[in-house]
Design a protein around this motif. Structure first.
Motif, PDB file in Angstrom:
ATOM      1  N   PRO A 113       0.843  -1.209   0.000  1.00 15.51           N
ATOM      2  CA  PRO A 113       0.000   0.000   0.000  1.00 15.51           C
ATOM      3  C   PRO A 113       0.871   1.249   0.000  1.00 15.51           C
ATOM      4  O   PRO A 113       2.086   1.193   0.270  1.00 15.51           O
ATOM      5  CB  PRO A 113      -0.792  -0.129   1.309  1.00 15.51           C
ATOM      6  N   GLN A 114       0.254   2.397  -0.281  1.00 22.86           N
ATOM      7  CA  GLN A 114       0.982   3.655  -0.376  1.00 22.86           C
ATOM      8  C   GLN A 114       0.363   4.678   0.575  1.00 22.86           C
ATOM      9  O   GLN A 114      -0.344   5.601   0.150  1.00 22.86           O
ATOM     10  CB  GLN A 114       0.973   4.182  -1.811  1.00 22.86           C
ATOM     11  N   PRO A 115       0.593   4.545   1.883  1.00 22.70           N
ATOM     12  CA  PRO A 115      -0.001   5.481   2.843  1.00 22.70           C
ATOM     13  C   PRO A 115       0.706   6.826   2.831  1.00 22.70           C
ATOM     14  O   PRO A 115       1.773   6.995   2.217  1.00 22.70           O
ATOM     15  CB  PRO A 115       0.187   4.762   4.184  1.00 22.70           C
ATOM     16  N   THR A 116       0.112   7.778   3.537  1.00 26.81           N
ATOM     17  CA  THR A 116       0.739   9.086   3.732  1.00 26.81           C
ATOM     18  C   THR A 116       1.213   9.273   5.166  1.00 26.81           C
ATOM     19  O   THR A 116       2.000  10.187   5.431  1.00 26.81           O
ATOM     20  CB  THR A 116      -0.252  10.213   3.393  1.00 26.81           C
ATOM     21  N   PHE A 117       0.745   8.442   6.085  1.00 27.26           N
ATOM     22  CA  PHE A 117       1.102   8.545   7.495  1.00 27.26           C
ATOM     23  C   PHE A 117       1.404   7.135   7.994  1.00 27.26           C
ATOM     24  O   PHE A 117       0.565   6.248   7.890  1.00 27.26           O
ATOM     25  CB  PHE A 117      -0.054   9.171   8.276  1.00 27.26           C
ATOM     26  N   ALA A 118       2.607   6.923   8.524  1.00 22.41           N
ATOM     27  CA  ALA A 118       3.018   5.593   8.980  1.00 22.41           C
ATOM     28  C   ALA A 118       3.523   5.666  10.413  1.00 22.41           C
ATOM     29  O   ALA A 118       4.297   6.565  10.762  1.00 22.41           O
ATOM     30  CB  ALA A 118       4.101   5.021   8.067  1.00 22.41           C
ATOM     31  N   VAL A 119       3.067   4.723  11.236  1.00 17.93           N
ATOM     32  CA  VAL A 119       3.541   4.562  12.605  1.00 17.93           C
ATOM     33  C   VAL A 119       4.205   3.201  12.696  1.00 17.93           C
ATOM     34  O   VAL A 119       3.553   2.168  12.525  1.00 17.93           O
ATOM     35  CB  VAL A 119       2.392   4.678  13.627  1.00 17.93           C
ATOM     36  N   ILE A 120       5.509   3.183  12.943  1.00 16.06           N
ATOM     37  CA  ILE A 120       6.296   1.950  12.962  1.00 16.06           C
ATOM     38  C   ILE A 120       6.913   1.822  14.352  1.00 16.06           C
ATOM     39  O   ILE A 120       7.825   2.581  14.698  1.00 16.06           O
ATOM     40  CB  ILE A 120       7.397   1.976  11.884  1.00 16.06           C
ATOM     41  N   LEU A 121       6.430   0.894  15.133  1.00 17.53           N
ATOM     42  CA  LEU A 121       6.878   0.748  16.511  1.00 17.53           C
ATOM     43  C   LEU A 121       7.566  -0.590  16.696  1.00 17.53           C
ATOM     44  O   LEU A 121       6.950  -1.647  16.548  1.00 17.53           O
ATOM     45  CB  LEU A 121       5.700   0.882  17.479  1.00 17.53           C
ATOM     46  N   ASP A 122       8.857  -0.542  16.997  1.00 19.82           N
ATOM     47  CA  ASP A 122       9.650  -1.737  17.319  1.00 19.82           C
ATOM     48  C   ASP A 122       9.675  -2.750  16.180  1.00 19.82           C
ATOM     49  O   ASP A 122       9.682  -3.954  16.412  1.00 19.82           O
ATOM     50  CB  ASP A 122       9.124  -2.395  18.599  1.00 19.82           C
ATOM     51  N   LEU A 123       9.663  -2.259  14.962  1.00 16.11           N
ATOM     52  CA  LEU A 123       9.745  -3.102  13.770  1.00 16.11           C
ATOM     53  C   LEU A 123      10.867  -2.604  12.871  1.00 16.11           C
ATOM     54  O   LEU A 123      11.150  -1.403  12.827  1.00 16.11           O
ATOM     55  CB  LEU A 123       8.433  -3.086  12.976  1.00 16.11           C
ATOM     56  N   SER A 124      11.462  -3.506  12.137  1.00 18.70           N
ATOM     57  CA  SER A 124      12.397  -3.091  11.098  1.00 18.70           C
ATOM     58  C   SER A 124      11.618  -2.710   9.846  1.00 18.70           C
ATOM     59  O   SER A 124      10.451  -3.080   9.677  1.00 18.70           O
ATOM     60  CB  SER A 124      13.381  -4.225  10.787  1.00 18.70           C
ATOM     61  N   LEU A 125      12.254  -1.971   8.959  1.00 15.33           N
ATOM     62  CA  LEU A 125      11.575  -1.539   7.738  1.00 15.33           C
ATOM     63  C   LEU A 125      11.171  -2.719   6.860  1.00 15.33           C
ATOM     64  O   LEU A 125      10.131  -2.689   6.203  1.00 15.33           O
ATOM     65  CB  LEU A 125      12.476  -0.587   6.951  1.00 15.33           C
ATOM     66  N   LYS A 126      11.980  -3.758   6.842  1.00 16.51           N
ATOM     67  CA  LYS A 126      11.665  -4.893   5.979  1.00 16.51           C
ATOM     68  C   LYS A 126      10.514  -5.743   6.519  1.00 16.51           C
ATOM     69  O   LYS A 126       9.938  -6.536   5.774  1.00 16.51           O
ATOM     70  CB  LYS A 126      12.911  -5.759   5.786  1.00 16.51           C
ATOM     71  N   THR A 127      10.166  -5.583   7.793  1.00 12.62           N
ATOM     72  CA  THR A 127       9.036  -6.332   8.349  1.00 12.62           C
ATOM     73  C   THR A 127       7.717  -5.711   7.932  1.00 12.62           C
ATOM     74  O   THR A 127       6.710  -6.412   7.771  1.00 12.62           O
ATOM     75  CB  THR A 127       9.137  -6.379   9.882  1.00 12.62           C
ATOM     76  N   LEU A 128       7.679  -4.402   7.742  1.00 15.48           N
ATOM     77  CA  LEU A 128       6.479  -3.702   7.296  1.00 15.48           C
ATOM     78  C   LEU A 128       6.652  -3.371   5.816  1.00 15.48           C
ATOM     79  O   LEU A 128       7.358  -2.416   5.454  1.00 15.48           O
ATOM     80  CB  LEU A 128       6.267  -2.430   8.117  1.00 15.48           C
ATOM     81  N   VAL A 129       6.018  -4.154   4.969  1.00  9.73           N
ATOM     82  CA  VAL A 129       6.186  -4.009   3.520  1.00  9.73           C
ATOM     83  C   VAL A 129       5.153  -3.012   3.005  1.00  9.73           C
ATOM     84  O   VAL A 129       4.000  -3.351   2.729  1.00  9.73           O
ATOM     85  CB  VAL A 129       6.042  -5.364   2.806  1.00  9.73           C
TER      86      VAL A 129
END
Length: 561
Positions: free
Chosen positions: A259-275
């Motif tokens: 997906p192509q969001p405009t607002f992302a919240v990434i907590l305790d994850l690496s970038l490659k885990t959230l595709v």
């Protein structure tokens, strides 16, 4: 046909005493019994008619209530539906503030329980059903009723965009079962529940997920993907912030593509885990990222405008995706760095500030939790970026006064300044606050101009002891009276931090004008008259102010006379 005696005091015909067994007349009908029988026969039609009237009266009461209801009777159903939508928690305004806490008692089911008319409107208003929050505590599993309610709720949302918040508690792990078996059992327990929401992925607009890492891969969406997804937030476990999850086998990855969001919240994850695709991301809140992941994130998000980094850390590793010694980002305007852990933050900040070039940076906020702030690397960032910084906030940091003064002198564009050093740090304010009274020769050679932060509009400063407030310099923050063009200051706040408590508090002691000085107090009153909001950590008695004003008024009257 056998006849029975009817007793008016009872609620129904008593079938235990037939008239043929009347004990008063040798078990044959006596005169009163015969009369009861006769009256009972005559009243039977009336009772039937009365029951019908009572039923009509009940229906009429419901119609009367509907007719007399001010909400339903005086407004169209569309207006009532709009009012209902205002009563429901507005997830779309602040998607990460958990609005259910504010309006847990106001939901479509509550509105529908009021009366039939409200229920009809609530059930037929899709807007009321566009936000759904599902929360399961530790060792709780969705039941069949949870599945049914979720399906019914989502079906009533029509075709409107959805805001979904799902929090699945960590399940207790059985030591006798291996990790694979435990993971498969958890997917079996929560899989049907997650699949209900996967069916509606084409209508996801806000999605917040907190779940065990093993369940991240279960959120696959449908073949249509998530074309309208704007806000996404993903975290493993229960937001404990103590672990950093990095596993390519359990990724959040939609089957139709990122997906192509405009607002992302990434907590305790690496970038490659959230595709996801960062091509359109403008705001990011990230916790627990390594410094190289932070730099890679900035590279992947060319439209990024606001970046919040919480507890980022230095890994002493290399990242093949980050090969440049400097990263130029033209869109980034707001950077906030929070450090809430005990690990040292200076290696990460040095690496970040030495690599970034942000020419459009306007706001910089550093909350350090007793961490050291090395101003040299920060000065290097600001000088190399040549940015016009407007807001600069330093909270709970340890820094060198001379380096901080050098930094502020190089940024005359600052309009909003907050300096709240770490508890226990010794920062004598006389030298720093004395800079506000410094002037320099104007361009015409005759007038004087401010030499330090001339554009300051809002200033907040703290001292470690209440007696450290230099009242003689406080009035000069607005600008010395010898110059014509003063600072556009609109708000001035002075607080002190209790050494043993580590937080800001008001002083209980009151002050007289002799504690501050009569002339200084008069100048402070002039600032108040100039619509400058003054927030002082000491209270000044009203009587002293009135006495001072009376003295000043008497002097002015004597001059006029």
């Amino acid at each position: 046909m056998q006849n029975y005696v009817f007793f008016p005091d009872s609620q129904e015909t008593q079938k235990s005493v037939p008239f043929g067994q009347c004990e008063m007349a040798d078990r044959i009908p006596c005169l009163p019994c015969a009369r009861y029988i006769e009256l009972d026969v005559k009243l039977a039609p009336s009772r039937t008619f009365l029951d019908r009237l009572l039923a009509l009266q009940s229906d009429n009461k419901a119609d009367t209530r509907r007719l007399h209801a001010p909400v339903i009777n005086r407004m169209p159903a569309e207006i009532v539906a709009r009012i209902f939508s205002w009563c429901i928690a507005d997830y779309w305004t602040e998607p990460w503030t958990d609005p259910i806490k504010r309006a847990s008692f106001l939901n479509p089911l509550t509105l529908g329980a009021i009366c039939w008319s409200w229920r009809q409107i609530a059930w037929s208003t899709p807007r009321l059903w566009t936000y759904i929050k599902c929360k399961f505590g530790p060792d709780e599993k969705p039941s069949s009723s949870h599945l049914e309610i979720s399906r019914e709720w989502l079906s009533r949302s029509g075709e409107m965009p959805l805001a979904i918040s799902i929090k699945l508690g960590t399940q207790e792990h059985d030591a006798n079962r291996d990790e694979y078996e435990f993971s498969e059992q958890m997917k079996q327990d929560f899989g049907p529940f997650i699949d209900i929401f996967n069916e509606y992925s084409h209508r996801w607009q806000c999605l917040s997920i907190s779940c065990p890492p093993e369940l991240l891969a279960s959120f696959t969406g449908n073949p249509l993907g998530s074309p309208i997804l704007e806000h996404i937030g993903v975290t493993p476990d229960d937001f404990d912030g103590n672990n950093f999850y990095d596993d390519e086998d359990n990724q959040f990855k939609l089957q139709a593509g990122p997906p192509q969001p405009t607002f992302a919240v990434i907590l305790d994850l690496s970038l490659k885990t959230l595709v996801i695709s960062y091509i359109h991301v403008t705001q990011v809140i990230a916790r627990g990222l390594r410094e190289l992941d932070c730099l890679e994130l900035i590279l992947l998000a060319p439209m990024l405008e606001r970046l919040v980094l919480v507890d980022a850390w230095y890994s002493f590793k290399t990242n093949p995706n980050v090969v440049s010694e400097s990263i130029i980002h033209d869109r980034l305007r707001d950077i906030e760095i929070r450090h809430q852990r005990d690990e040292p933050s200076q290696p990460f900040m040095r690496k970040l500030f030495k690599t970034l070039v942000v020419p459009n940076l306007k706001e910089l906020c550093l909350k350090m939790l007793h961490g050291h702030l090395f101003c040299d690397s920060l000065i290097y960032l600001l000088d190399r970026s040549s940015c016009s910084l407007k807001t600069f906030i330093v909270n709970d940091a340890i820094y060198d006064d001379n380096s901080m003064i050098q930094l502020l002198q190089s940024r005359p564009s600052i309009e909003n300044l907050e300096l709240l050093p770490s508890n226990g740090c010794d920062h004598p304010p006389e030298e720093f606050l004395g800079l506000f009274a410094r002037t320099k020769d104007g361009t015409d050679g005759t007038s004087l101009q401010l030499d330090f932060l001339p554009n300051l509009k809002r200033f907040k400063y703290s001292v470690s002891e209440p007696n450290q407030i230099p009242w003689q310099f406080l009035a000069d923050i607005y600008g010395p009276p010898t110059i014509r063009q003063r600072r556009p200051l609109g708000e001035l706040t002075m607080v002190y931090r209790e050494r043993n408590l580590g937080h800001f508090m008001d002083i209980e002691k009151t002050l007289t004008h002799s504690d501050i000085g009569k002339n200084v107090l008069l100048r402070l009153l002039e600032l108040e008259a100039a619509n400058i909001s003054l927030y002082l950590s000491k209270r000044i008695r009203r009587k002293d102010l009135l006495d001072l004003l009376q003295e000043e008024l008497a002097v002015k009257c004597a001059v006029y006379e």
